[in-house]
Enzyme design. Structure first.
Site: not given
Ligand code: EPZ
Length: 421
Positions: A22-23, A117, A122, A306, A398
């Site tokens: 998916k991702n 989610c 986020r 995840d 989803r």
């Molecule tokens: C991706 O989300 C995935 N979603 C998430 O999967 C997954 O949990 C996550 O990566 C971590 O592996 C998709 O790929 C669509 P991040 P993303 O940016 O990109 C902080 C699922 O179940 N952060 O890696 O939103 C954030 O708050 C979903 O498939 C900032 O601070 O995650 C978090 O603490 C749920 N500033 C950490 O980084 C930013 O600009 C990691 O977030 C971006 C992120």
């Protein structure tokens, strides 16, 4: 509205074939906007987020031909718009990739703020910082994000936080920029490598994806004209592996990349499960009661957030006291409230949850709070005594293709029913 009705206890037996990730899919589809041509994508998961993204691209002028429910050809030669409203983008988190793709293609994008989610705050500050480093101005107001650039110039980008989305968005936005971009402290997830491989297949020049330093040499255009197959879903594979051990079963997981599953294999073996990995498939089975373990979720190659909820189900029925530290998301223990309704003994405070292992879970009506929590509750229903009802299935649909069908083929007694209003 629908619900899943699951009758446990049922040990899972047989084979499951893993779908495309998916991702990876929700990044590759918007990335096709960088192409001034046609491309074909295979092994797409048949999930609502993929269908939604195809509708979004068609709204921007793309022509999409569905060859099967897993294979599409996208023609992005006549893209004629660069804005997507918040009613659409709020439906999922991955809508943020439209910013990088439209900025890369037409130096201008206006999209509604992303949804997704409810895992706590986020932020997308690292995405915005990346676009600004490349020369764009970004404005966030009235629920919209507007990004504009006279031209995009390669830059050095240091990620303050290891972020999957920001790493992919910076990569997408820099493919057609002038000069070289270096992303430092990049995330290394398998789906990031998959997006880079897709873009390189279409004519980009990206090196180092999968390490913490990714170098993108800007190219004039992406002609496309190729076919790309999406990587198998590491999280779906891990979900079924955990379900097999929790249900005291024995399954074969096919069409996976066992190299991507090392942290999950290690944790399953640590608690007493068994895994025999062979490249693109593996056998995972239960032999004795599992025991306690501690988990800290981390960016890849650490234990994936995840799979945290799914592992929580296994630890809730494992002997002893286990601890999970959720280091990525502020609020990813909502599922423990539902598991406690089923007889689990979990105390979640902030980013840590303590699991006092119990002998068995007992069926109850429970509510999915996010995509992976939903999958965890299905596992709980399979291992619990009695008939469990799971509500809020939209979350599950989803991200998992035909999940009840796949579990049913493994012997689970699971049905989808309409909820009488
Ligand atoms: C991706 O989300 C995935 N979603 C998430 O999967 C997954 O949990 C996550 O990566 C971590 O592996 C998709 O790929 C669509 P991040 P993303 O940016 O990109 C902080 C699922 O179940 N952060 O890696 O939103 C954030 O708050 C979903 O498939 C900032 O601070 O995650 C978090 O603490 C749920 N500033 C950490 O980084 C930013 O600009 C990691 O977030 C971006 C992120």
């Amino acid at each position: 509205m629908e619900k899943l009705v699951i009758t446990g206890k049922t040990p899972l037996k047989g084979e499951v074939v893993i779908s495309g990730a998916k991702n990876a899919a929700v990044a590759i589809i918007p990335a096709t906007l960088l192409i001034n041509g046609i491309c074909t994508i295979e092994n797409l998961p048949n999930i609502s987020d993929v269908k939604l993204y195809c509708e979004i691209l068609e709204s921007l002028g793309a022509k999409i031909t569905w060859h099967t429910e897993h294979e599409i050809t996208i023609d992005t030669r006549d893209i004629n718009a660069n804005n997507v409203p918040i009613e659409t983008t709020r439906k999922f988190r991955a809508s943020y990739y439209l910013l990088g793709a439209l900025l890369g293609r037409c130096k201008s994008a206006q999209i509604g703020v992303p949804g997704g989610c409810n895992l706590g705050p986020r932020p997308i500050d690292q995405h915005i910082k990346s676009f600004e480093a490349l020369g764009a101005t970004v404005d966030v107001s009235n629920g919209n994000i507007t990004a504009k650039a006279k031209k995009l110039k390669g830059a050095s980008i240091y990620m303050d936080v290891v972020s999957v989305g920001a790493t992919i968005n910076a990569m997408i936005a820099s493919v057609l920029a002038e000069g070289t971009t270096v992303i430092d402290n990049a995330a290394k997830e398998p789906h990031i490598v998959d997006v880079a491989n897709f873009l390189n297949t279409m004519g980009a020049d990206i090196r180092g994806a999968g390490t913490d330093i990714i170098k993108i040499n800007g190219v004039k255009e992406l002609k496309g004209g190729a076919t790309y197959s999406v990587v198998p879903d590491q999280i779906e594979a891990g979900t079924f592996m955990i379900a097999a051990v929790a249900s005291k079963g024995d399954i074969i997981v096919k069409n996976c990349i066992t190299k991507h599953l090392e942290s999950i294999i290690a944790k399953i073996e640590e608690v007493g499960g068994n895994v025999d990995a062979n490249g693109d498939h593996l056998r995972v089975w239960y032999s004795k009661r599992t025991h306690k373990a501690n988990i800290k979720t981390l960016p890849y190659p650490g234990f994936p957030t995840d799979l945290q909820a799914q592992m929580g189900v296994l630890l809730s029925i494992s002997e002893g006291t286990s601890y999970i530290n959720e280091s990525i998301w502020e609020s990813r223990f909502q599922y423990t409230v539902e598991l406690n309704k089923m007889g689990a003994k979990i105390n979640a405070q902030g980013k840590t949850a303590v699991f006092e292992g119990v002998n068995e879970l007992v069926a109850a009506p429970v509510y999915a709070t996010d995509l992976r929590a939903g999958a965890a509750l299905i596992i709980a229903g399979i291992v619990a005594k009695g008939k469990t009802e799971i509500y809020n299935l939209n979350h599950i649909d989803r991200g998992y293709e035909n999940i009840e069908e796949k579990f049913r083929k493994l012997g689970a007694k699971i049905e989808r029913k309409i909820v009488e209003e």
